[in-house]
Design an enzyme around this catalytic site. Structure first.
Site, PDB file in Angstrom:
ATOM      1  N   HIS A  63      -3.959  20.320  36.225  1.00 56.21           N
ATOM      2  CA  HIS A  63      -5.372  20.633  35.951  1.00 56.21           C
ATOM      3  C   HIS A  63      -6.215  19.941  37.017  1.00 56.21           C
ATOM      4  O   HIS A  63      -6.524  18.760  36.905  1.00 56.21           O
ATOM      5  CB  HIS A  63      -5.747  20.138  34.543  1.00 56.21           C
ATOM      6  CG  HIS A  63      -7.181  20.394  34.157  1.00 56.21           C
ATOM      7  ND1 HIS A  63      -7.592  20.384  32.847  1.00 56.21           N
ATOM      8  CD2 HIS A  63      -8.290  20.648  34.889  1.00 56.21           C
ATOM      9  CE1 HIS A  63      -8.907  20.633  32.798  1.00 56.21           C
ATOM     10  NE2 HIS A  63      -9.349  20.784  34.040  1.00 56.21           N
ATOM     11  N   HIS A  65      -9.492  20.720  40.097  1.00 61.90           N
ATOM     12  CA  HIS A  65     -10.515  21.639  40.622  1.00 61.90           C
ATOM     13  C   HIS A  65     -10.719  21.520  42.129  1.00 61.90           C
ATOM     14  O   HIS A  65     -11.130  22.481  42.775  1.00 61.90           O
ATOM     15  CB  HIS A  65     -11.858  21.367  39.942  1.00 61.90           C
ATOM     16  CG  HIS A  65     -11.835  21.583  38.469  1.00 61.90           C
ATOM     17  ND1 HIS A  65     -11.936  22.834  37.903  1.00 61.90           N
ATOM     18  CD2 HIS A  65     -11.699  20.712  37.434  1.00 61.90           C
ATOM     19  CE1 HIS A  65     -11.868  22.724  36.573  1.00 61.90           C
ATOM     20  NE2 HIS A  65     -11.718  21.454  36.270  1.00 61.90           N
ATOM     21  N   HIS A 199     -13.259  22.007  25.227  1.00 61.00           N
ATOM     22  CA  HIS A 199     -14.714  22.236  25.194  1.00 61.00           C
ATOM     23  C   HIS A 199     -15.050  22.942  23.889  1.00 61.00           C
ATOM     24  O   HIS A 199     -15.586  24.051  23.865  1.00 61.00           O
ATOM     25  CB  HIS A 199     -15.170  23.001  26.437  1.00 61.00           C
ATOM     26  CG  HIS A 199     -15.010  22.172  27.680  1.00 61.00           C
ATOM     27  ND1 HIS A 199     -15.851  21.122  27.990  1.00 61.00           N
ATOM     28  CD2 HIS A 199     -14.080  22.188  28.658  1.00 61.00           C
ATOM     29  CE1 HIS A 199     -15.450  20.544  29.125  1.00 61.00           C
ATOM     30  NE2 HIS A 199     -14.366  21.171  29.547  1.00 61.00           N
ATOM     31  N   HIS A 220      -7.894  17.837  28.526  1.00 61.38           N
ATOM     32  CA  HIS A 220      -8.395  16.455  28.680  1.00 61.38           C
ATOM     33  C   HIS A 220      -8.827  15.818  27.353  1.00 61.38           C
ATOM     34  O   HIS A 220      -9.997  15.730  27.019  1.00 61.38           O
ATOM     35  CB  HIS A 220      -9.481  16.336  29.753  1.00 61.38           C
ATOM     36  CG  HIS A 220     -10.550  17.397  29.760  1.00 61.38           C
ATOM     37  ND1 HIS A 220     -11.291  17.730  28.653  1.00 61.38           N
ATOM     38  CD2 HIS A 220     -11.022  18.162  30.777  1.00 61.38           C
ATOM     39  CE1 HIS A 220     -12.173  18.667  28.982  1.00 61.38           C
ATOM     40  NE2 HIS A 220     -12.015  18.948  30.265  1.00 61.38           N
ATOM     41  N   HIS A 254     -12.831   5.837  33.153  1.00 61.33           N
ATOM     42  CA  HIS A 254     -14.210   6.249  32.856  1.00 61.33           C
ATOM     43  C   HIS A 254     -14.234   7.274  31.726  1.00 61.33           C
ATOM     44  O   HIS A 254     -15.089   7.211  30.855  1.00 61.33           O
ATOM     45  CB  HIS A 254     -14.888   6.874  34.081  1.00 61.33           C
ATOM     46  CG  HIS A 254     -14.771   6.051  35.321  1.00 61.33           C
ATOM     47  ND1 HIS A 254     -15.213   4.747  35.388  1.00 61.33           N
ATOM     48  CD2 HIS A 254     -14.251   6.332  36.538  1.00 61.33           C
ATOM     49  CE1 HIS A 254     -14.971   4.271  36.599  1.00 61.33           C
ATOM     50  NE2 HIS A 254     -14.380   5.207  37.313  1.00 61.33           N
ATOM     51  N   ASP A 277      -8.044  16.322  36.805  1.00 60.85           N
ATOM     52  CA  ASP A 277      -9.310  17.037  36.610  1.00 60.85           C
ATOM     53  C   ASP A 277     -10.238  16.738  37.794  1.00 60.85           C
ATOM     54  O   ASP A 277     -11.453  16.719  37.654  1.00 60.85           O
ATOM     55  CB  ASP A 277      -9.973  16.635  35.285  1.00 60.85           C
ATOM     56  CG  ASP A 277     -11.097  17.581  34.864  1.00 60.85           C
ATOM     57  OD1 ASP A 277     -11.110  18.740  35.336  1.00 60.85           O
ATOM     58  OD2 ASP A 277     -11.974  17.161  34.089  1.00 60.85           O
ATOM     59  N   ALA A 311     -18.516  15.093  35.026  1.00 60.34           N
ATOM     60  CA  ALA A 311     -18.267  16.386  35.685  1.00 60.34           C
ATOM     61  C   ALA A 311     -16.985  16.282  36.493  1.00 60.34           C
ATOM     62  O   ALA A 311     -17.002  16.083  37.698  1.00 60.34           O
ATOM     63  CB  ALA A 311     -19.446  16.741  36.579  1.00 60.34           C
ATOM     64  N   GLY A 312     -15.865  16.413  35.809  1.00 59.30           N
ATOM     65  CA  GLY A 312     -14.596  16.221  36.509  1.00 59.30           C
ATOM     66  C   GLY A 312     -14.453  14.762  36.912  1.00 59.30           C
ATOM     67  O   GLY A 312     -15.226  13.897  36.478  1.00 59.30           O
TER      68      GLY A 312
END
Length: 397
Positions: A63, A65, A199, A220, A254, A277, A311-312
């Protein structure tokens, strides 16, 4: 054995899930592993001695991006190739190129390009396929997915994505409370596509029903979903406890507190799947970047949207392995296998990848005793060598 085999000697080799000290890995001309044996019994005269290193299976980022200023949504071969080369330098030998929620035409272009680049071939880590993350999510836990591009589930549209992807779509994430979710899950599973739940504000019962319909795991874990409450176990409770659920985790410190990762690992053991991610700011200076339709600010390596959503990440797989090794007090091989064998199993490709074993791909990594990636091979081909790094190629931005 024919002389077209290559033989690599290392101080230790992770053979299956156990260490073999002073081992030799023989690689056949077709890039598969022909033998793994002790140097003492090895009869080969032409052995490459790698020295005091550990030979391990290549990691798989199931996973991801982007990285190094490049993004899957660029829909460009150059971007995917730059990412592939960077991942090879991180000991990753295969990755699943992951989209984000965006207008249909942009997702279509990304899926088409992933298939083309997979067929053309890339210089580093191989492209294993595509991962459709979005647009089938719900608003409450949207994260960095813009709600204006969320869509209703439709079997016809799913078939379109599969055809745009030229059959290379291997994972689809969706929110199981959406209308038609169970039908969509069953349809995807009939096409041999993995389904991850994320999500989402689904209830425990809705997630259980999705697993019963064939869903494979949760996106995630803890992030972008209804959490664990003692009277409402939510998505997290269902995902942690279901015996067939692969649980993605972002171990960057984080996204998830180390103790919450420990809880997940105690529940899941080898179902816990390390992912990055990662987005395009990975291995880049702090500043402003794009993730899909959003401008994202990266500070101290943490990527946030203007509304304050993560955001990722800017995580790399070696960092994830080192983090959980330290936080959970795991051995190197236990932590590493969560980044190689578990993702291979989650994708159903453990017969080819994930461990070093006879007949599997010689996709492997030479690691120094101080955890530096020295060399990476994909199917027997050397794709990264720390000794001979050329000047870093131009970035995508």
């Amino acid at each position: 054995m024919g002389s077209n085999h290559q033989h690599y000697r290392a101080a230790r080799v992770l053979k299956d899930e156990q260490w073999l000290n002073d081992g030799v890995v023989s690689v056949a001309a077709d890039g598969t592993i022909a033998a793994i044996e002790s140097y003492r019994v090895s009869k080969h005269s032409d052995i490459t001695n790698l020295g005091n290193v550990s030979l391990l299976p290549g990691m798989i980022d199931s996973h991801v991006h982007g990285a190094k200023g490049c993004d899957v949504m660029d829909a460009s071969h150059d971007s995917l190739n730059h990412m592939s080369r960077f991942f090879a330098s991180q000991g990753v030998t295969g990755f699943v190129a992951t989209t984000v929620t965006a207008p249909v035409a942009k997702i279509r272009a990304a899926l088409q390009q992933i298939a083309k680049s997979k067929h053309t071939g890339v210089d580093g880590a191989s492209i294993l396929g595509s991962y459709l993350e979005g647009p089938y999510f719900t608003e409450k836990h949207k994260g960095a997915h813009p709600t204006e591009w969320f869509r209703a589930l439709s079997i016809e549209e799913i078939d379109n994505w599969i055809s745009y992807s030229d059959g290379e779509l291997i994972t689809v994430a969706l929110a199981p409370e959406k209308a038609g979710a169970l039908k969509a899950i069953q349809h995807l599973k009939q096409q041999g596509i993995k389904v991850m739940l994320g999500h989402t504000d689904a209830s425990f019962d809705q997630v259980q029903a999705a697993f019963d319909a064939g869903a494979d795991g949760i996106v995630h874990c803890y992030n972008g979903m209804r959490g664990l409450h003692h009277r409402d176990p939510g998505v997290v409770g269902a995902g942690l406890c279901h015996p067939n659920s692969f649980v993605e985790i972002i171990a960057d410190g984080h996204h998830v507190h180390p103790t919450a990762i420990d809880v997940a690992h105690r529940c899941c053991q080898s179902r816990l799947t390390l992912i990055t991610d990662a987005m395009c700011a990975t291995h880049m200076p702090d500043g402003q970047y794009r993730l899909g339709e959003f401008i994202v600010t990266v500070q101290g390596g943490i990527a946030m949207t203007n509304s304050g959503s993560l955001a990722g990440s800017t995580l790399t797989m070696p960092m994830a392995v080192q983090n959980i090794q330290r936080w959970l007090n795991l051995s190197l091989e236990q932590a590493w296998l969560l980044a190689s064998l578990t993702p291979a199993k989650s994708l159903g490709i453990q017969d080819q990848l994930g461990t070093l074993a006879v007949g599997k791909h010689a996709s492997m990594v030479a690691l120094s005793s101080d955890f530096i990636i020295l060399k990476t091979w994909v199917k027997g081909r050397l794709v990264f060598d720390a000794v001979s790094i050329p000047n870093q190629e131009a970035l995508c931005i």
